[in-house]
Motif scaffolding. Sequence first.
Motif, PDB file in Angstrom:
ATOM      1  N   LYS A  35     -10.851 -23.470   5.091  1.00 41.99           N
ATOM      2  CA  LYS A  35     -10.946 -24.757   5.792  1.00 41.99           C
ATOM      3  C   LYS A  35     -10.773 -25.910   4.828  1.00 41.99           C
ATOM      4  N   LYS A  36     -11.333 -25.758   3.634  1.00 39.87           N
ATOM      5  CA  LYS A  36     -11.229 -26.827   2.655  1.00 39.87           C
ATOM      6  C   LYS A  36      -9.781 -26.982   2.185  1.00 39.87           C
ATOM      7  N   SER A  37      -9.115 -25.861   1.892  1.00 42.01           N
ATOM      8  CA  SER A  37      -7.719 -26.000   1.423  1.00 42.01           C
ATOM      9  C   SER A  37      -6.853 -26.640   2.498  1.00 42.01           C
ATOM     10  N   ILE A  38      -7.139 -26.325   3.762  1.00 44.43           N
ATOM     11  CA  ILE A  38      -6.337 -26.899   4.847  1.00 44.43           C
ATOM     12  C   ILE A  38      -6.628 -28.399   4.974  1.00 44.43           C
ATOM     13  N   ALA A  39      -7.915 -28.753   4.897  1.00 34.44           N
ATOM     14  CA  ALA A  39      -8.287 -30.173   5.021  1.00 34.44           C
ATOM     15  C   ALA A  39      -7.721 -30.987   3.863  1.00 34.44           C
ATOM     16  N   ASP A  40      -7.674 -30.365   2.667  1.00 33.08           N
ATOM     17  CA  ASP A  40      -7.135 -31.069   1.492  1.00 33.08           C
ATOM     18  C   ASP A  40      -5.683 -31.468   1.699  1.00 33.08           C
ATOM     19  N   LEU A  41      -4.973 -30.736   2.544  1.00 27.90           N
ATOM     20  CA  LEU A  41      -3.569 -31.058   2.812  1.00 27.90           C
ATOM     21  C   LEU A  41      -3.445 -32.039   3.970  1.00 27.90           C
ATOM     22  N   ASP A  42      -4.607 -32.533   4.467  1.00 22.00           N
ATOM     23  CA  ASP A  42      -4.572 -33.484   5.567  1.00 22.00           C
ATOM     24  C   ASP A  42      -4.154 -32.837   6.876  1.00 22.00           C
ATOM     25  N   VAL A  43      -4.311 -31.514   6.945  1.00 21.56           N
ATOM     26  CA  VAL A  43      -3.972 -30.806   8.179  1.00 21.56           C
ATOM     27  C   VAL A  43      -5.255 -30.688   9.002  1.00 21.56           C
ATOM     28  N   PRO A  44      -5.186 -31.051  10.287  1.00 20.04           N
ATOM     29  CA  PRO A  44      -6.402 -31.093  11.095  1.00 20.04           C
ATOM     30  C   PRO A  44      -6.975 -29.719  11.418  1.00 20.04           C
ATOM     31  N   GLU A  45      -8.244 -29.703  11.868  1.00 12.68           N
ATOM     32  CA  GLU A  45      -8.842 -28.468  12.354  1.00 12.68           C
ATOM     33  C   GLU A  45      -8.166 -28.091  13.670  1.00 12.68           C
ATOM     34  N   VAL A  46      -8.366 -26.841  14.092  1.00 10.27           N
ATOM     35  CA  VAL A  46      -7.622 -26.324  15.249  1.00 10.27           C
ATOM     36  C   VAL A  46      -7.755 -27.209  16.512  1.00 10.27           C
ATOM     37  N   PRO A  47      -8.963 -27.590  16.939  1.00  9.12           N
ATOM     38  CA  PRO A  47      -9.034 -28.401  18.168  1.00  9.12           C
ATOM     39  C   PRO A  47      -8.315 -29.754  18.033  1.00  9.12           C
ATOM     40  N   ASP A  48      -8.456 -30.397  16.892  1.00  7.09           N
ATOM     41  CA  ASP A  48      -7.758 -31.672  16.639  1.00  7.09           C
ATOM     42  C   ASP A  48      -6.250 -31.486  16.641  1.00  7.09           C
TER      43      ASP A  48
END
Lengths: 172, 104
Positions: free
Chosen positions: A105-118
């Motif tokens: 989750k952190k690596s995904i957020a670091d790329l500015d990619v939203p969480e699944v529901p967003d």
Amino acid sequence: MTPEIVPNFGSENTDRKLAIICSKGNLDMAYPGLILANAALGEGVETLIFFTFWGFDMITKSRMNDLQFSPAGNTAMHLPGSDMHIPQAMMPAPGMTAVATRMLKKSIADLDVPEVPDFLDQIVAAGGHLWACRMSADMNKLTMNELRDDVEGIISASDFIEMTDGAQLLFI
Amino acid sequence: MPVIEVAGKQVNVNEEGFLTKYDEWNEEIAKVLAKQIDIELTDAHWKIIKFLREDFKTEGETATSRRVQTVGGVPVKDQFALFPKKPAKKMAYIAGLPKPKGCV
């Protein structure tokens, strides 16, 4: 006199259509479909997503915020930013899934990619269509009430095949 | 790389027609670029274009649709209404910036 160079953004009325079937509910397997759907919409391609089997968790309100990632059984998994593997025998250790989920989750957020529901919010805002699988709903005893409000309906596999006539198709 | 004339000014562009030098852009050029892809610029369009210009100055790359929403404050849905079908690329083109690199 220099010639004009204008980018070709394609015709306004392209009939290109993409159907994506999301059948996995692991956090890491939720993203490929969403990223491709979002990219297709950004290119003006009509996009329909069908959620089936474990992919159903992505649109189920009580589960969509809690998708997980387990390194167990995933021999491609290595420590972030390194080539080192953790031995598979250690993967089922208590807490391993929680740690791996947090890291991903952190690596995904670091790329500015939203969480699944967003991310699904953004896909719907971009004009994407979300459809739920009838058999998965029946198996899980779920109705439209338990799904995201922007899911357009619970339909059979044949309904989805019919509505995606002529589309390119991805099964994930 | 070709040099073409837009709004009476010589500008460097890539093979697709995107401006390649940040400082060669001006608002008159933006109007011509927009017209070439059938977009009539309104205040709502300008808000995004100005955000993209400013953001590029600090970030060194073109904001994606996602960033235009989260940082620039313009929802993705509005971006699609203003720059139909391919908002990210059309916004970058008119703002005289490269296509966004990010996937999301």
